[in-house]
Design a protein around this motif. Structure first.
Motif, PDB file in Angstrom:
ATOM      1  N   GLY A   1       0.942  -0.999   0.136  1.00  0.00           N
ATOM      2  CA  GLY A   1       0.152  -0.178  -0.189  1.00  0.00           C
ATOM      3  C   GLY A   1       0.890   1.280   0.229  1.00  0.00           C
ATOM      4  N   SER A   2       2.096   1.023   0.058  1.00  0.00           N
ATOM      5  CA  SER A   2       2.967   2.410   0.045  1.00  0.00           C
ATOM      6  C   SER A   2       3.097   3.066  -1.070  1.00  0.00           C
ATOM      7  N   GLY A   3       2.544   2.499  -2.602  1.00  0.00           N
ATOM      8  CA  GLY A   3       2.720   2.915  -3.437  1.00  0.00           C
ATOM      9  C   GLY A   3       3.775   2.679  -4.755  1.00  0.00           C
ATOM     10  N   LYS A   4       4.425   1.342  -4.320  1.00  0.00           N
ATOM     11  CA  LYS A   4       5.321   0.888  -5.014  1.00  0.00           C
ATOM     12  C   LYS A   4       4.793   0.549  -6.845  1.00  0.00           C
ATOM     13  N   SER A   5       3.678  -0.015  -6.703  1.00  0.00           N
ATOM     14  CA  SER A   5       3.317  -0.517  -8.150  1.00  0.00           C
ATOM     15  C   SER A   5       2.866   0.835  -8.782  1.00  0.00           C
ATOM     16  N   THR A   6       2.397   1.673  -8.056  1.00  0.00           N
ATOM     17  CA  THR A   6       1.999   3.024  -8.637  1.00  0.00           C
ATOM     18  C   THR A   6       3.293   3.609  -9.042  1.00  0.00           C
ATOM     19  N   LEU A   7       4.339   3.731  -8.735  1.00  0.00           N
ATOM     20  CA  LEU A   7       5.462   4.432  -9.112  1.00  0.00           C
ATOM     21  C   LEU A   7       6.219   3.597 -10.240  1.00  0.00           C
ATOM     22  N   LEU A   8       6.262   2.122 -10.141  1.00  0.00           N
ATOM     23  CA  LEU A   8       6.526   1.360 -11.132  1.00  0.00           C
ATOM     24  C   LEU A   8       5.882   1.428 -12.475  1.00  0.00           C
ATOM     25  N   HIS A   9       4.580   1.817 -12.421  1.00  0.00           N
ATOM     26  CA  HIS A   9       3.701   1.956 -13.481  1.00  0.00           C
ATOM     27  C   HIS A   9       4.024   3.225 -13.964  1.00  0.00           C
TER      28      HIS A   9
ATOM     29  N   LEU B   1       3.145   3.289 -18.173  1.00  0.00           N
ATOM     30  CA  LEU B   1       1.702   2.449 -18.119  1.00  0.00           C
ATOM     31  C   LEU B   1       0.708   3.205 -17.453  1.00  0.00           C
ATOM     32  N   ASP B   2       1.138   4.245 -16.732  1.00  0.00           N
ATOM     33  CA  ASP B   2       0.177   5.354 -16.208  1.00  0.00           C
ATOM     34  C   ASP B   2       1.016   6.653 -15.955  1.00  0.00           C
ATOM     35  N   LEU B   3       0.371   7.533 -16.048  1.00  0.00           N
ATOM     36  CA  LEU B   3       0.950   9.018 -16.055  1.00  0.00           C
ATOM     37  C   LEU B   3       0.433   9.656 -14.743  1.00  0.00           C
ATOM     38  N   PRO B   4       1.644  10.333 -14.381  1.00  0.00           N
ATOM     39  CA  PRO B   4       1.365  11.238 -13.093  1.00  0.00           C
ATOM     40  C   PRO B   4       0.316  12.247 -13.099  1.00  0.00           C
ATOM     41  N   ASP B   5      -0.294  12.783 -12.054  1.00  0.00           N
ATOM     42  CA  ASP B   5      -1.023  14.060 -12.243  1.00  0.00           C
ATOM     43  C   ASP B   5      -0.292  15.168 -12.114  1.00  0.00           C
ATOM     44  N   ARG B   6       1.289  15.181 -11.806  1.00  0.00           N
ATOM     45  CA  ARG B   6       1.833  16.317 -11.816  1.00  0.00           C
ATOM     46  C   ARG B   6       3.179  15.905 -11.873  1.00  0.00           C
ATOM     47  N   GLY B   7       4.324  16.657 -12.343  1.00  0.00           N
ATOM     48  CA  GLY B   7       5.842  16.219 -12.244  1.00  0.00           C
ATOM     49  C   GLY B   7       6.142  15.687 -13.696  1.00  0.00           C
ATOM     50  N   SER B   8       7.508  15.811 -13.974  1.00  0.00           N
ATOM     51  CA  SER B   8       8.068  15.400 -15.095  1.00  0.00           C
ATOM     52  C   SER B   8       8.586  14.038 -15.069  1.00  0.00           C
ATOM     53  N   ILE B   9       8.682  13.529 -16.455  1.00  0.00           N
ATOM     54  CA  ILE B   9       9.476  12.336 -16.804  1.00  0.00           C
ATOM     55  C   ILE B   9      10.209  12.562 -17.928  1.00  0.00           C
ATOM     56  N   TYR B  10      11.505  12.020 -17.890  1.00  0.00           N
ATOM     57  CA  TYR B  10      12.356  12.033 -19.097  1.00  0.00           C
ATOM     58  C   TYR B  10      12.703  10.623 -19.243  1.00  0.00           C
ATOM     59  N   LEU B  11      12.738  10.177 -20.643  1.00  0.00           N
ATOM     60  CA  LEU B  11      13.260   9.153 -21.080  1.00  0.00           C
ATOM     61  C   LEU B  11      14.321   9.442 -21.902  1.00  0.00           C
ATOM     62  N   LYS B  12      15.302   8.754 -21.489  1.00  0.00           N
ATOM     63  CA  LYS B  12      16.647   9.176 -22.619  1.00  0.00           C
ATOM     64  C   LYS B  12      16.629  10.599 -22.746  1.00  0.00           C
ATOM     65  N   GLY B  13      16.519  11.348 -22.164  1.00  0.00           N
ATOM     66  CA  GLY B  13      16.359  12.962 -22.446  1.00  0.00           C
ATOM     67  C   GLY B  13      15.418  13.504 -22.776  1.00  0.00           C
ATOM     68  N   LYS B  14      14.485  12.515 -23.353  1.00  0.00           N
ATOM     69  CA  LYS B  14      13.255  13.237 -23.959  1.00  0.00           C
ATOM     70  C   LYS B  14      12.116  13.189 -22.840  1.00  0.00           C
ATOM     71  N   LYS B  15      11.478  14.461 -22.814  1.00  0.00           N
ATOM     72  CA  LYS B  15      10.310  14.773 -21.942  1.00  0.00           C
ATOM     73  C   LYS B  15       8.903  13.946 -22.554  1.00  0.00           C
TER      74      LYS B  15
ATOM     75  N   ASP C   1      16.061  -0.667 -22.894  1.00  0.00           N
ATOM     76  CA  ASP C   1      16.902  -0.201 -21.853  1.00  0.00           C
ATOM     77  C   ASP C   1      16.708  -0.282 -20.324  1.00  0.00           C
ATOM     78  N   LEU C   2      15.454  -0.677 -20.185  1.00  0.00           N
ATOM     79  CA  LEU C   2      15.085  -0.416 -18.734  1.00  0.00           C
ATOM     80  C   LEU C   2      14.062  -1.920 -18.397  1.00  0.00           C
ATOM     81  N   LEU C   3      14.603  -2.699 -17.552  1.00  0.00           N
ATOM     82  CA  LEU C   3      13.778  -3.952 -16.989  1.00  0.00           C
ATOM     83  C   LEU C   3      13.072  -3.390 -15.778  1.00  0.00           C
ATOM     84  N   LEU C   4      11.822  -3.657 -15.632  1.00  0.00           N
ATOM     85  CA  LEU C   4      10.950  -3.038 -14.597  1.00  0.00           C
ATOM     86  C   LEU C   4      10.304  -4.288 -13.874  1.00  0.00           C
ATOM     87  N   LEU C   5      10.534  -4.378 -12.669  1.00  0.00           N
ATOM     88  CA  LEU C   5       9.855  -5.660 -12.018  1.00  0.00           C
ATOM     89  C   LEU C   5       9.081  -5.526 -10.761  1.00  0.00           C
ATOM     90  N   ASP C   6       7.896  -5.710 -10.825  1.00  0.00           N
ATOM     91  CA  ASP C   6       6.833  -5.632  -9.731  1.00  0.00           C
ATOM     92  C   ASP C   6       6.650  -6.688  -8.725  1.00  0.00           C
TER      93      ASP C   6
END
Ligand code: ADP
Ligand code: MG
Length: 226
Positions: free
Chosen positions: A45-53, A58-72, A165-170
């Motif tokens: 319940g701490s938000g691990k899956s939310t963060l990984l998604h 797989l999901d977008l944040p309400d606010r904040g920025s994401i850069y993948l290999k330098g591209k916003k 580039d990234l392996l994500l495991l839940d």
């Protein structure tokens, strides 16, 4: 300067339920360099899956920025997000999600075939990755005919066969006994050390931190050094 594969900057995410708003991520930031291996722990319940998604688009944040290999990542269509995931990310979840009617080899080859490789070439690469992960002997079996530990190793092979580039495991070891858990952890160590695949795993299991170079704990919607 090593390359930053992924940057999460000041990420907020909450969920509206009929009775309340649950604030899950409260300004979480994370920088991931190429070849790094990161474990993120936290209770249920701490938000691990939310963060990984969110890290996996797989999901977008309400606010904040994401850069993948330098591209916003912004104003990105679902189709484009899906392309970015297919090109850059490999996912492994608690349940293997292998296709029951396909052989192990074809399950692993499928992402490559979808990407346009010939079935023969795709199967050859699948077999090679299965061999690297120590499960090549079961290539002709169906997922229901192999053990839980083998299923997860095949799921990892499928996730990395396209060299993401990234392996994500839940919680990939959520259903495994101790022996199979340590085999999966050794595989992750091999993938990050030897193949330089960047690994992020989230889990409630605090016993697995020694397999990773970096450990964070998700607390009150923020990442703290573990
Ligand atoms: N789609 C959703 N709708 C409402 N609440 C959700 C949803 N997804 C997750 N939550 C809530 O958000 C919190 C964090 O969930 P989650 O990210 O799954 O945590 P973890 O993976 O650490 O167990 C929990 O309180 C959960 O109940
Ligand atoms: Mg979870």
């Amino acid at each position: 300067m090593s390359e930053k594969i992924l940057i999460l900057e000041d990420i907020y995410k909450s969920y509206e339920t009929s009775v309340e708003t649950i604030h899950v991520l409260n300004g979480t930031s994370l920088e991931v360099e190429k070849g790094e291996s990161i474990i993120i722990t936290g209770p249920s319940g701490s938000g691990k899956s939310t963060l990984l998604h969110i890290a996996g688009l797989l999901d977008l944040p309400d606010r904040g920025s994401i850069y993948l290999k330098g591209k916003k990542i912004e104003n990105t269509s679902d189709a484009e997000l899906s392309n970015l995931r297919a090109k850059h990310m490999g996912f492994v979840f608690q349940f293997h999600h292998l296709l029951p009617d396909f052989s192990v080899e074809d399950n692993v080859a499928l992402p490559l075939i979808i990407r346009g490789e010939t079935p023969n070439k795709a199967r050859e690469k699948a077999r090679e990755m299965l061999a690297r992960l120590g499960v090549e002997k079961i290539y002709y079996k169906r997922p229901s005919e192999i053990s839980g530990g083998e299923q997860q190793r095949v799921a990892i092979a499928r996730a990395v066969v396209g060299t993401p580039d990234l392996l994500l495991l839940d919680e990939p070891t959520g259903n495994l006994d101790r022996e199979n858990t340590s085999q999966v952890m050794e595989i992750l160590r091999y993938l990050s050390h030897d193949l330089e695949i960047t690994v992020i795993m989230v889990t409630h299991n605090l016993n697995l931190t020694s397999y990773f170079r970096k450990h964070y704990n998700l607390e009150d919607g923020l990442l703290k050094p573990g």
